[in-house]
Design a protein around this motif. Structure first.
Motif, PDB file in Angstrom:
ATOM      1  N   SER A 108       0.859  -1.185   0.000  1.00  0.00           N
ATOM      2  CA  SER A 108       0.000   0.000   0.000  1.00  0.00           C
ATOM      3  C   SER A 108       0.890   1.228   0.000  1.00  0.00           C
ATOM      4  N   GLU A 109       0.327   2.365  -0.280  1.00  0.00           N
ATOM      5  CA  GLU A 109       1.108   3.611  -0.255  1.00  0.00           C
ATOM      6  C   GLU A 109       0.291   4.703   0.407  1.00  0.00           C
ATOM      7  N   GLU A 110       0.999   5.607   1.058  1.00  0.00           N
ATOM      8  CA  GLU A 110       0.319   6.740   1.688  1.00  0.00           C
ATOM      9  C   GLU A 110       1.242   7.948   1.720  1.00  0.00           C
ATOM     10  N   GLN A 111       0.654   9.107   1.809  1.00  0.00           N
ATOM     11  CA  GLN A 111       1.422  10.341   1.893  1.00  0.00           C
ATOM     12  C   GLN A 111       2.049  10.467   3.284  1.00  0.00           C
ATOM     13  N   ILE A 112       3.189  11.140   3.330  1.00  0.00           N
ATOM     14  CA  ILE A 112       3.839  11.434   4.608  1.00  0.00           C
ATOM     15  C   ILE A 112       3.577  12.904   4.915  1.00  0.00           C
ATOM     16  N   MET A 113       2.756  13.158   5.904  1.00  0.00           N
ATOM     17  CA  MET A 113       2.321  14.522   6.169  1.00  0.00           C
ATOM     18  C   MET A 113       3.476  15.446   6.549  1.00  0.00           C
ATOM     19  N   GLU A 114       4.489  14.893   7.233  1.00  0.00           N
ATOM     20  CA  GLU A 114       5.593  15.744   7.707  1.00  0.00           C
ATOM     21  C   GLU A 114       6.521  16.209   6.584  1.00  0.00           C
ATOM     22  N   ILE A 115       6.469  15.501   5.430  1.00  0.00           N
ATOM     23  CA  ILE A 115       7.372  15.817   4.318  1.00  0.00           C
ATOM     24  C   ILE A 115       6.534  16.004   3.056  1.00  0.00           C
ATOM     25  N   PRO A 116       6.273  17.249   2.647  1.00  0.00           N
ATOM     26  CA  PRO A 116       5.433  17.495   1.474  1.00  0.00           C
ATOM     27  C   PRO A 116       5.949  16.745   0.238  1.00  0.00           C
ATOM     28  N   GLY A 117       5.043  16.043  -0.427  1.00  0.00           N
ATOM     29  CA  GLY A 117       5.393  15.323  -1.648  1.00  0.00           C
ATOM     30  C   GLY A 117       5.956  13.938  -1.427  1.00  0.00           C
ATOM     31  N   ALA A 118       6.251  13.572  -0.182  1.00  0.00           N
ATOM     32  CA  ALA A 118       6.842  12.265   0.114  1.00  0.00           C
ATOM     33  C   ALA A 118       5.767  11.217   0.349  1.00  0.00           C
ATOM     34  N   LYS A 119       6.138   9.962   0.114  1.00  0.00           N
ATOM     35  CA  LYS A 119       5.232   8.837   0.326  1.00  0.00           C
ATOM     36  C   LYS A 119       5.960   7.728   1.079  1.00  0.00           C
ATOM     37  N   VAL A 120       5.174   6.837   1.681  1.00  0.00           N
ATOM     38  CA  VAL A 120       5.736   5.616   2.245  1.00  0.00           C
ATOM     39  C   VAL A 120       4.970   4.442   1.641  1.00  0.00           C
ATOM     40  N   PHE A 121       5.723   3.442   1.214  1.00  0.00           N
ATOM     41  CA  PHE A 121       5.167   2.230   0.622  1.00  0.00           C
ATOM     42  C   PHE A 121       5.376   1.098   1.621  1.00  0.00           C
ATOM     43  N   LYS A 122       4.305   0.412   1.967  1.00  0.00           N
ATOM     44  CA  LYS A 122       4.379  -0.634   2.996  1.00  0.00           C
ATOM     45  C   LYS A 122       3.908  -1.971   2.444  1.00  0.00           C
ATOM     46  N   SER A 123       4.697  -3.016   2.718  1.00  0.00           N
ATOM     47  CA  SER A 123       4.278  -4.352   2.316  1.00  0.00           C
ATOM     48  C   SER A 123       3.029  -4.738   3.095  1.00  0.00           C
ATOM     49  N   SER A 124       2.192  -5.563   2.497  1.00  0.00           N
ATOM     50  CA  SER A 124       0.954  -5.982   3.157  1.00  0.00           C
ATOM     51  C   SER A 124       1.237  -6.756   4.436  1.00  0.00           C
ATOM     52  N   SER A 125       2.398  -7.411   4.484  1.00  0.00           N
ATOM     53  CA  SER A 125       2.793  -8.144   5.689  1.00  0.00           C
ATOM     54  C   SER A 125       3.198  -7.196   6.816  1.00  0.00           C
ATOM     55  N   GLY A 126       3.481  -5.958   6.458  1.00  0.00           N
ATOM     56  CA  GLY A 126       3.795  -4.944   7.466  1.00  0.00           C
ATOM     57  C   GLY A 126       5.236  -4.854   7.896  1.00  0.00           C
ATOM     58  N   ASN A 127       6.115  -5.725   7.374  1.00  0.00           N
ATOM     59  CA  ASN A 127       7.497  -5.703   7.858  1.00  0.00           C
ATOM     60  C   ASN A 127       8.489  -5.043   6.903  1.00  0.00           C
ATOM     61  N   ILE A 128       8.002  -4.430   5.825  1.00  0.00           N
ATOM     62  CA  ILE A 128       8.865  -3.636   4.945  1.00  0.00           C
ATOM     63  C   ILE A 128       8.185  -2.303   4.686  1.00  0.00           C
ATOM     64  N   SER A 129       8.852  -1.208   5.038  1.00  0.00           N
ATOM     65  CA  SER A 129       8.346   0.147   4.794  1.00  0.00           C
ATOM     66  C   SER A 129       9.413   0.936   4.060  1.00  0.00           C
ATOM     67  N   LEU A 130       9.106   1.418   2.869  1.00  0.00           N
ATOM     68  CA  LEU A 130      10.075   2.151   2.062  1.00  0.00           C
ATOM     69  C   LEU A 130       9.583   3.581   1.849  1.00  0.00           C
TER      70      LEU A 130
END
Length: 254
Positions: A108-130
């Motif tokens: 999944s992907e979501e915006q990072i509110m603290e950093i304009p324009g940045a995103k975090v991509f997370k594996s469905s298993s929850g143990n990898i966040s990029l």
């Protein structure tokens, strides 16, 4: 064997200032991914890491492992498959998406509110966040502390003028008892100085001498060289160099 031994015993190059003004922009890094100029990516993973993995992990479970400038490093899946939690940062959204696709991981992907324009991509298993942003912006996202840092292709890719700032961020992310594994390269930097005029040599890995590693990390870490290997390949001739030595360092908290 004698020739290899001679290569590995090459002295550190004395002029550490040759590449000090070299700058590669974030846009140039993104272009590398778009144009598939990612020779730094290792499809089979990093073999020295694989060899020294037990030394690095020390048999510990459920570690938090940080990958600076992670690209689509397959080693991230190695750690996740062993039950560890992986966090990476990469400026190229394309690189991050390719990682999940090539490793057949839903995300999944979501915006990072603290950093304009940045995103975090997370594996469905929850143990990898990029995290897709500049590494220098990442601390604003409050990503927590890490037990391990695997620095392959990061310190050597950071613009030389930014190394102190980079090292300070890396050390700020460490937990008590951390271990930090670093891969760097030795070569003659006068032959691969990073001239803008010559696209063949306009990119990292930059030369990071032993003395600078000690300056950046030595006040906090005991530094051990685990191994040196001859990493020279045919493609490196285009850089103008005639030898390339990879060094693997393990930093342990003092």
């Amino acid at each position: 064997m004698a020739n290899t031994r001679t290569v590995l015993d090459v002295e550190e190059y004395p002029d550490t200032e040759v590449q000090k003004n070299r700058v590669l922009t974030l846009e140039e890094w993104q272009e590398k991914w778009v144009n598939h100029k990612i020779a730094f990516h290792q499809e089979q993973g990093h073999q020295l890491l694989k060899k020294h993995l037990d030394t690095f992990l020390k048999g510990e479970k459920q570690l938090r492992v940080f990958f600076p400038l992670c690209g689509k490093a397959v080693e991230m899946k190695w750690f996740a498959d062993r039950g560890h939690s992986v966090v990476g940062v990469e400026i190229s959204e394309l690189g991050i998406r390719e990682f999940f696709t090539e490793q057949n991981l839903s995300y999944s992907e979501e915006q990072i509110m603290e950093i304009p324009g940045a995103k975090v991509f997370k594996s469905s298993s929850g143990n990898i966040s990029l995290y897709c942003c500049s590494l220098f912006d990442l601390p604003r996202a409050n990503i927590g502390k890490f037990d391990r840092i695997w620095d392959r292709g990061a310190l050597v890719a950071i613009n030389p003028g930014d190394r102190k700032r980079y090292a300070d961020i890396m050390l700020s992310l460490t937990r008590t008892g951390f271990q930090y594994l670093l891969s760097v390269f030795s070569y003659d930097p006068t032959k691969h100085a990073g001239s803008k005029a010559d696209s063949a040599i306009s990119c990292p890995p930059f030369y990071v001498p032993d003395a600078e590693i000690k300056t950046l990390f030595g006040s906090v870490c005991d530094i051990h060289c685990l191994e040196k290997v001859d990493a020279f390949e045919e493609r490196h001739k285009s850089w103008g160099i005639d030898y390339l030595i990879e060094k693997l360092y393990l930093f342990i908290e003092k």
